[in-house]
Design a protein around this motif. Structure first.
Motif, PDB file in Angstrom:
ATOM      1  N   SER A 449      11.745  14.972   9.466  1.00  0.00           N
ATOM      2  CA  SER A 449      11.314  15.520  10.768  1.00  0.00           C
ATOM      3  C   SER A 449       9.792  15.556  10.797  1.00  0.00           C
ATOM      4  O   SER A 449       9.130  15.526   9.740  1.00  0.00           O
ATOM      5  N   GLN A 450       9.243  15.625  11.998  1.00  0.00           N
ATOM      6  CA  GLN A 450       7.795  15.738  12.145  1.00  0.00           C
ATOM      7  C   GLN A 450       7.481  16.348  13.510  1.00  0.00           C
ATOM      8  O   GLN A 450       8.305  16.306  14.444  1.00  0.00           O
ATOM      9  N   SER A 451       6.284  16.900  13.619  1.00  0.00           N
ATOM     10  CA  SER A 451       5.836  17.469  14.890  1.00  0.00           C
ATOM     11  C   SER A 451       4.322  17.323  14.999  1.00  0.00           C
ATOM     12  O   SER A 451       3.622  17.247  13.984  1.00  0.00           O
ATOM     13  N   THR A 452       3.836  17.297  16.241  1.00  0.00           N
ATOM     14  CA  THR A 452       2.398  17.212  16.525  1.00  0.00           C
ATOM     15  C   THR A 452       2.063  18.221  17.609  1.00  0.00           C
ATOM     16  O   THR A 452       2.692  18.226  18.676  1.00  0.00           O
ATOM     17  N   ASP A 453       1.100  19.085  17.309  1.00  0.00           N
ATOM     18  CA  ASP A 453       0.609  20.066  18.281  1.00  0.00           C
ATOM     19  C   ASP A 453      -0.866  19.753  18.515  1.00  0.00           C
ATOM     20  O   ASP A 453      -1.696  19.890  17.613  1.00  0.00           O
ATOM     21  N   ASN A 454      -1.190  19.312  19.730  1.00  0.00           N
ATOM     22  CA  ASN A 454      -2.532  18.813  20.022  1.00  0.00           C
ATOM     23  C   ASN A 454      -3.145  19.608  21.172  1.00  0.00           C
ATOM     24  O   ASN A 454      -2.542  19.747  22.234  1.00  0.00           O
ATOM     25  N   LYS A 455      -4.349  20.125  20.944  1.00  0.00           N
ATOM     26  CA  LYS A 455      -5.084  20.867  21.978  1.00  0.00           C
ATOM     27  C   LYS A 455      -6.451  20.227  22.150  1.00  0.00           C
ATOM     28  O   LYS A 455      -7.209  20.069  21.181  1.00  0.00           O
ATOM     29  N   LEU A 456      -6.760  19.845  23.393  1.00  0.00           N
ATOM     30  CA  LEU A 456      -8.047  19.241  23.728  1.00  0.00           C
ATOM     31  C   LEU A 456      -8.714  20.064  24.817  1.00  0.00           C
ATOM     32  O   LEU A 456      -8.083  20.394  25.826  1.00  0.00           O
ATOM     33  N   ASN A 457      -9.999  20.389  24.618  1.00  0.00           N
ATOM     34  CA  ASN A 457     -10.770  21.115  25.618  1.00  0.00           C
ATOM     35  C   ASN A 457     -12.082  20.373  25.876  1.00  0.00           C
ATOM     36  O   ASN A 457     -12.785  19.991  24.919  1.00  0.00           O
ATOM     37  N   PHE A 458     -12.368  20.181  27.148  1.00  0.00           N
ATOM     38  CA  PHE A 458     -13.559  19.431  27.550  1.00  0.00           C
ATOM     39  C   PHE A 458     -14.328  20.243  28.582  1.00  0.00           C
ATOM     40  O   PHE A 458     -13.751  20.768  29.541  1.00  0.00           O
ATOM     41  N   TYR A 459     -15.655  20.339  28.378  1.00  0.00           N
ATOM     42  CA  TYR A 459     -16.530  21.032  29.329  1.00  0.00           C
ATOM     43  C   TYR A 459     -17.767  20.167  29.559  1.00  0.00           C
ATOM     44  O   TYR A 459     -18.340  19.620  28.612  1.00  0.00           O
ATOM     45  N   GLU A 460     -18.156  20.072  30.814  1.00  0.00           N
ATOM     46  CA  GLU A 460     -19.336  19.279  31.152  1.00  0.00           C
ATOM     47  C   GLU A 460     -20.176  20.019  32.189  1.00  0.00           C
ATOM     48  O   GLU A 460     -19.683  20.390  33.259  1.00  0.00           O
ATOM     49  N   HIS A 461     -21.462  20.231  31.868  1.00  0.00           N
ATOM     50  CA  HIS A 461     -22.411  20.870  32.765  1.00  0.00           C
ATOM     51  C   HIS A 461     -23.445  19.820  33.176  1.00  0.00           C
ATOM     52  O   HIS A 461     -24.055  19.174  32.312  1.00  0.00           O
ATOM     53  N   LYS A 482     -31.686  13.871  35.698  1.00  0.00           N
ATOM     54  CA  LYS A 482     -30.387  14.496  35.449  1.00  0.00           C
ATOM     55  C   LYS A 482     -30.281  14.893  33.981  1.00  0.00           C
ATOM     56  O   LYS A 482     -30.806  14.213  33.100  1.00  0.00           O
ATOM     57  N   TYR A 483     -29.595  16.023  33.759  1.00  0.00           N
ATOM     58  CA  TYR A 483     -29.269  16.439  32.391  1.00  0.00           C
ATOM     59  C   TYR A 483     -27.788  16.790  32.343  1.00  0.00           C
ATOM     60  O   TYR A 483     -27.266  17.497  33.220  1.00  0.00           O
ATOM     61  N   ILE A 484     -27.082  16.289  31.305  1.00  0.00           N
ATOM     62  CA  ILE A 484     -25.657  16.537  31.128  1.00  0.00           C
ATOM     63  C   ILE A 484     -25.418  17.103  29.735  1.00  0.00           C
ATOM     64  O   ILE A 484     -25.888  16.533  28.741  1.00  0.00           O
ATOM     65  N   LEU A 485     -24.679  18.191  29.670  1.00  0.00           N
ATOM     66  CA  LEU A 485     -24.185  18.731  28.408  1.00  0.00           C
ATOM     67  C   LEU A 485     -22.675  18.537  28.393  1.00  0.00           C
ATOM     68  O   LEU A 485     -21.950  19.134  29.185  1.00  0.00           O
ATOM     69  N   ARG A 486     -22.191  17.685  27.481  1.00  0.00           N
ATOM     70  CA  ARG A 486     -20.767  17.319  27.424  1.00  0.00           C
ATOM     71  C   ARG A 486     -20.195  17.817  26.100  1.00  0.00           C
ATOM     72  O   ARG A 486     -20.661  17.432  25.031  1.00  0.00           O
ATOM     73  N   PHE A 506     -12.068  19.281  15.290  1.00  0.00           N
ATOM     74  CA  PHE A 506     -13.193  18.362  15.490  1.00  0.00           C
ATOM     75  C   PHE A 506     -13.919  18.719  16.780  1.00  0.00           C
ATOM     76  O   PHE A 506     -13.299  18.870  17.837  1.00  0.00           O
ATOM     77  N   ASP A 507     -15.245  18.888  16.687  1.00  0.00           N
ATOM     78  CA  ASP A 507     -16.094  19.149  17.850  1.00  0.00           C
ATOM     79  C   ASP A 507     -17.040  17.977  18.057  1.00  0.00           C
ATOM     80  O   ASP A 507     -17.642  17.477  17.084  1.00  0.00           O
ATOM     81  N   HIS A 508     -17.169  17.570  19.313  1.00  0.00           N
ATOM     82  CA  HIS A 508     -18.072  16.460  19.626  1.00  0.00           C
ATOM     83  C   HIS A 508     -18.927  16.858  20.830  1.00  0.00           C
ATOM     84  O   HIS A 508     -18.398  17.122  21.916  1.00  0.00           O
ATOM     85  N   ILE A 509     -20.243  16.908  20.622  1.00  0.00           N
ATOM     86  CA  ILE A 509     -21.184  17.360  21.652  1.00  0.00           C
ATOM     87  C   ILE A 509     -22.101  16.193  22.010  1.00  0.00           C
ATOM     88  O   ILE A 509     -22.628  15.502  21.117  1.00  0.00           O
ATOM     89  N   THR A 510     -22.327  16.002  23.311  1.00  0.00           N
ATOM     90  CA  THR A 510     -23.233  14.960  23.785  1.00  0.00           C
ATOM     91  C   THR A 510     -24.234  15.561  24.761  1.00  0.00           C
ATOM     92  O   THR A 510     -23.841  16.239  25.712  1.00  0.00           O
ATOM     93  N   HIS A 511     -25.517  15.284  24.506  1.00  0.00           N
ATOM     94  CA  HIS A 511     -26.590  15.646  25.433  1.00  0.00           C
ATOM     95  C   HIS A 511     -27.100  14.346  26.065  1.00  0.00           C
ATOM     96  O   HIS A 511     -27.468  13.406  25.342  1.00  0.00           O
ATOM     97  N   ILE A 512     -27.140  14.300  27.387  1.00  0.00           N
ATOM     98  CA  ILE A 512     -27.590  13.100  28.087  1.00  0.00           C
ATOM     99  C   ILE A 512     -28.721  13.466  29.037  1.00  0.00           C
ATOM    100  O   ILE A 512     -28.573  14.346  29.895  1.00  0.00           O
ATOM    101  N   GLY A 513     -29.849  12.793  28.879  1.00  0.00           N
ATOM    102  CA  GLY A 513     -30.952  12.930  29.818  1.00  0.00           C
ATOM    103  C   GLY A 513     -31.171  11.608  30.527  1.00  0.00           C
ATOM    104  O   GLY A 513     -31.103  10.536  29.907  1.00  0.00           O
ATOM    105  N   ALA A 514     -31.399  11.660  31.827  1.00  0.00           N
ATOM    106  CA  ALA A 514     -31.542  10.426  32.597  1.00  0.00           C
ATOM    107  C   ALA A 514     -32.626  10.577  33.654  1.00  0.00           C
ATOM    108  O   ALA A 514     -32.847  11.667  34.196  1.00  0.00           O
ATOM    109  N   ALA A 515     -33.308   9.476  33.933  1.00  0.00           N
ATOM    110  CA  ALA A 515     -34.288   9.413  35.019  1.00  0.00           C
ATOM    111  C   ALA A 515     -34.150   8.056  35.685  1.00  0.00           C
ATOM    112  O   ALA A 515     -33.865   7.048  35.024  1.00  0.00           O
ATOM    113  N   TYR A 516     -34.338   8.015  37.005  1.00  0.00           N
ATOM    114  CA  TYR A 516     -34.192   6.748  37.719  1.00  0.00           C
ATOM    115  C   TYR A 516     -35.222   6.632  38.833  1.00  0.00           C
ATOM    116  O   TYR A 516     -35.776   7.626  39.327  1.00  0.00           O
TER     117      TYR A 516
END
Length: 830
Positions: A449-461, A482-486, A506-516
């Motif tokens: 037998s086997q089981s998988t319990d998966n929780k994903l949370n995503f926040y973006e400012h 623009k500035y994005i915190l993901r 596992f935590d994965h953080i991305t900072h994005i800065g943009a100019a156009y």
């Protein structure tokens, strides 16, 4: 097996079927009655005697007046026109009337004196030809002239195509998803998967701003939103520098009905059901109190039995040993539903300042069980091992929330605007799967037998500032930052039998800065746009386990855009575009958690980098009052795109992701819409493409694919409207390993509106009514260490009903010109 279960879940479709077993005699009789009804209905078209009025509108110099507004009133009622339209590019008009009598012809155009003429039609004089009608200049009325034009459904600009949803009668009862089949450059396959410009990798914007929930779950969300809420859909295949560089195939920008000031309360309710045991309803309310305008929307749809494949069959061969693996799956006990809600509010501080708030949420939950039988055979046909799997997904919840605040300030310079925005996007996903293995023969694992319990949370400012400044009439500059915190957080627990448990945090953080910065030029015949955008992304990955080291990286991308257009005349336009798009990996690609089954071991790759895709497109459009044609050809290439990386070791398939694939594609797209008669409209939307893939393993896969959607709309007697449609889809080669299944289908819709102002609309629909209840489809794996097929059986036939009702007092008035222009810019229109 886990991989196989996931494939079934991700392949869940809304293919249409029938809810219960019917006797053959009942089905045959129903088909006969339906066919008889269609024959009677079509034979009645244009059965009534018609009268004609026509003419040519010219100005005082003798030059034709294109797109002048033509209204025809009954002589005894000057309030509501019985016919309304526009002159064609040569100033000509022609209208059919159903009865004899006295009428008033009214013609108006920008900067011209409104002209009125009386005329009469009778059985002895059925045609009134005005010949040349001179409409004179009137500079004094230019500012106050009301322009009412019957715009074509499709319009083109330097960077996009727009489909006018409100001008399409089917928007009264259809969802956004249904209407997408008619939108150029957009395709929907037999599994209800949406593609833009031939790719499923695209972004969805709402009113010019990204909407994460809609982009992550386009099929489910867009099926739950009535098209009556939407003004138009823009397909931005060459997004300018002001848009995020992410979204390989482009952007679907969905514009809601927020351009009308409302005095009082207006709303609508609708309900739908079909023979797939799926049903739902929606409500929409708009009101204005002083300077506040608010709209509220809620939709619920129950998951039907056609939302997941009925059964599947897999047959694959291992190249190194010749062993053959066979699996069959039957899904049952499907249950679930989805909710969508939205609130939008705007506050007009004064004529130069506007604040808007928008909040929407999406909740999707489902559960189902399946029974699967697996067998591994040697090259000589002997059984190596076999087992049965009893699988469950008792819990799968997905919740998405978005909140947005915009502040817009107009300056004293016409068209200049400053916009400050904040956007919060969040996603919470919680899924549990388990499986019990039985009927074991030489079972290759030490657990049952086997089981998988998966929780994903995503926040973006997201914080953004945009500045737009027209100058010297024909020029405009746009700049912004623009500035994005993901933030991505993943927790996965895998349990194998009673003794083995693995936990990954596992935590994965991305900072994005943009100019156009972007410059555009627009004259009567020529248009040009050039822009550049720079994005710097800082990525951080951290495991909560001390055994796994943290990592980080910096990725900088320069994204240029260049476009030009030439207006041959008022009807014909040519465009040439070059664009570069990037794509960053999401948590599902990055998550290093290992998922194991008796035959596969899968995991994400935290070392993935962003990908780049370049495109050159040549487009041509012809837009006339009765016919619209938009066609384009484009070449697209990428040298570091994401691809699944599969290999076999000790009889186990290992599966992850890598930046190891090259892609080349040539495509031709065609959209055509023809108003054949006053009662008949014919539409075609299709594409043809050739794709070529290769990867670092020296594997290659290529082939032709395409799609088509055709629709005929016919107005019948008694205000009935009949629609008949046909679709076909084959994506051909869609990665380095596989070739996709082909799909075809057809349907009929019959609708009628009732009550004053057509407030009540009822639509009856039939999908594949003369075909089988179920249908089989097959995907093929043609490259790699394992070759074979996956076939699945899904529901094919359905009958349904949709009822919608509009209520309340709606007194619309167009907003002031300066605010309208600014709101268009806010939505992203050029």
């Amino acid at each position: 097996m886990q991989k196989f279960l996931k494939y079934n879940i991700n392949s869940a479709t809304l293919l249409i079927g029938i809810s219960s077993n019917r006797q053959n005699l009942t089905i045959i009789n129903m088909q006969r009655y339906f066919l008889l009804f269609l024959t009677i209905a079509i034979s009645a078209i244009n059965s009534l005697a018609q009268y004609t009025v026509k003419g040519t509108v010219i100005d005082s110099t003798g030059v034709s007046e294109p797109y002048a507004t033509v209204r025809i009133y009954s002589y005894n009622d000057n309030n509501k026109p019985i016919k309304m339209g526009v002159t064609d590019i040569n100033g000509k008009f022609k209208h059919e009337l159903q009865a004899q009598g006295r009428y008033i012809l009214q013609i108006s155009s920008v900067g011209k004196i409104t002209l009125k003429e009386e005329f009469e039609l009778s059985t002895s004089d059925k045609v009134k030809d005005f010949g040349s009608i001179v409409i004179k200049n009137d500079a004094n009325t230019l500012a106050g002239v009301e322009v009412v034009a019957q715009k074509p459904l499709v319009t083109t600009e330097i960077d996009r195509l727009s489909y006018d949803i409100q001008a399409d009668e089917e928007s009264k009862t259809n969802s956004i998803f249904d209407m997408l089949r008619k939108v150029p450059m957009v395709t929907i396959d037999g599994e209800d998967k949406i593609q833009v410009n031939g790719s499923s990798n695209f972004k969805i914007y709402k009113n010019g701003r990204p909407n994460t929930g809609w982009s992550n779950n386009p099929k489910e969300v867009l099926k739950s939103i009535p098209a009556s809420m939407i003004k138009r859909i823009e397909v931005i295949t060459e997004p300018g520098a002001k848009y995020d560089a992410e979204g390989v195939a482009g952007i679907l920008n969905i514009i809601t009905n927020d351009k009308v000031a409302i005095n009082g309360v207006s709303g609508s309710v609708s309900a739908n059901a079909n023979t797939n045991e799926s049903y739902g309803g929606s409500s929409y309310l708009t009101t204005q109190a002083g300077k506040f305008t608010t709209s509220i929307h809620y939709t619920y749809n129950k998951l039907g039995k056609a939302n997941i494949n009925k059964s599947g069959f897999s047959d694959r061969t291992y190249v190194d040993t010749g062993n053959r693996f066979i699996a069959s799956t039957h899904n049952h006990d499907v249950n679930g539903g989805f909710h969508y809600g939205n609130i939008e509010t705007s506050y007009e501080i004064d004529s130069l300042n506007l604040i808007t708030f928008s909040f929407d949420g999406y909740l999707f939950d489902y559960s189902y069980n399946n029974t699967s039988m697996y067998k591994m055979l040697s090259s000589s046909g002997d059984i190596i091992y076999s087992f049965t799997c009893m699988g469950r997904t008792p819990k799968s919840n997905y919740f998405d929330f978005n909140g947005k605040i915009d502040y817009q300030h107009l300056t004293s310079n016409k068209g200049e605007a400053l916009t400050f925005s904040y956007l919060l996007s969040s996603t919470n996903q919680d899924q549990y799967d388990d499986a019990i293995y039985k009927d074991l023969y030489n079972f290759p694992l030490d657990y049952d037998s086997q089981s998988t319990d998966n929780k994903l949370n995503f926040y973006e400012h997201t914080f953004q500032f945009d500045w737009t400044r027209p100058f010297a009439e024909k020029h405009k500059i746009e700049m912004g930052v623009k500035y994005i915190l993901r933030q991505n957080f993943s927790e996965t627990t895998n349990k194998y039998g009673d003794d083995k448990t693995f936990f990954t945090d596992f935590d994965h953080i991305t900072h994005i800065g943009a100019a156009y910065g972007e410059y555009s030029f627009n004259s009567k015949k020529w248009g040009a746009r050039a822009g550049i955008r720079y994005e710097l992304a800082h990525l951080e990955g951290e495991y909560k386990s001390p055994d796994e080291p943290a990592f980080h990286s910096n990725i900088g991308d320069i994204v240029p855009t260049l476009s030009g257009s030439y207006k041959i005349n008022d009807a014909n336009t040519l465009k040439l575009n070059f664009s570069t798009r990037i794509n960053r990996p999401g948590i599902s690609y990055l998550n290093p958690a290992v998922s194991e089954s008796p035959t596969t071991i899968s995991r994400g790759n935290p070392d993935l980098k962003s990908t780049r895709r370049n495109s050159i497109r040549l487009s041509y459009s012809l837009i006339k009052p009765k016919i619209t044609i938009s066609t384009s050809t484009n070449f697209t290439w990428s040298d570091n795109m994401y691809s699944e990386y599969k290999y076999v070791k000790d009889g186990i398939i290992y599966d992850t992701y890598a930046n190891n694939a090259k892609f080349r594609s040539f495509a031709w797209n065609l959209y055509a819409q023809w108003t054949a008669t006053k009662s008949t409209t014919i539409m075609f939307n299709g594409s043809l493409r050739y794709n070529k893939f290769s990867n670092a393993q020296m594997l290659k896969n290529s082939g032709w694919g395409g799609n088509c959607y055709a629709d005929i709309s016919q107005n019948l007697f008694w205000k009935l409207k009949l629609n008949a449609n046909f679709y076909c889809f084959n994506s051909g080669s869609y990665d380095v390993y596989s070739k996709a299944a082909s799909f075809t289908g057809y349907g009929f819709n019959l609708s009628r509106s009732f009550l004053k102002d057509d407030r009540l609309t009822i639509k009856l629909g039939a999908q594949n009514p003369f075909s089988g209840k179920m249908k089989w489809s097959k995907n093929r794996t043609v490259q790699g260490d394992v070759l074979g097929t996956f076939s699945y059986n899904s529901f094919n036939r359905a009958f349904g009903i949709n009822v919608s009702f509009r209520f309340g007092s709606l007194k619309a008035s167009v907003k002031k010109t300066n605010k309208t222009i600014t709101n268009e810019d806010l939505e992203g229109r050029k």
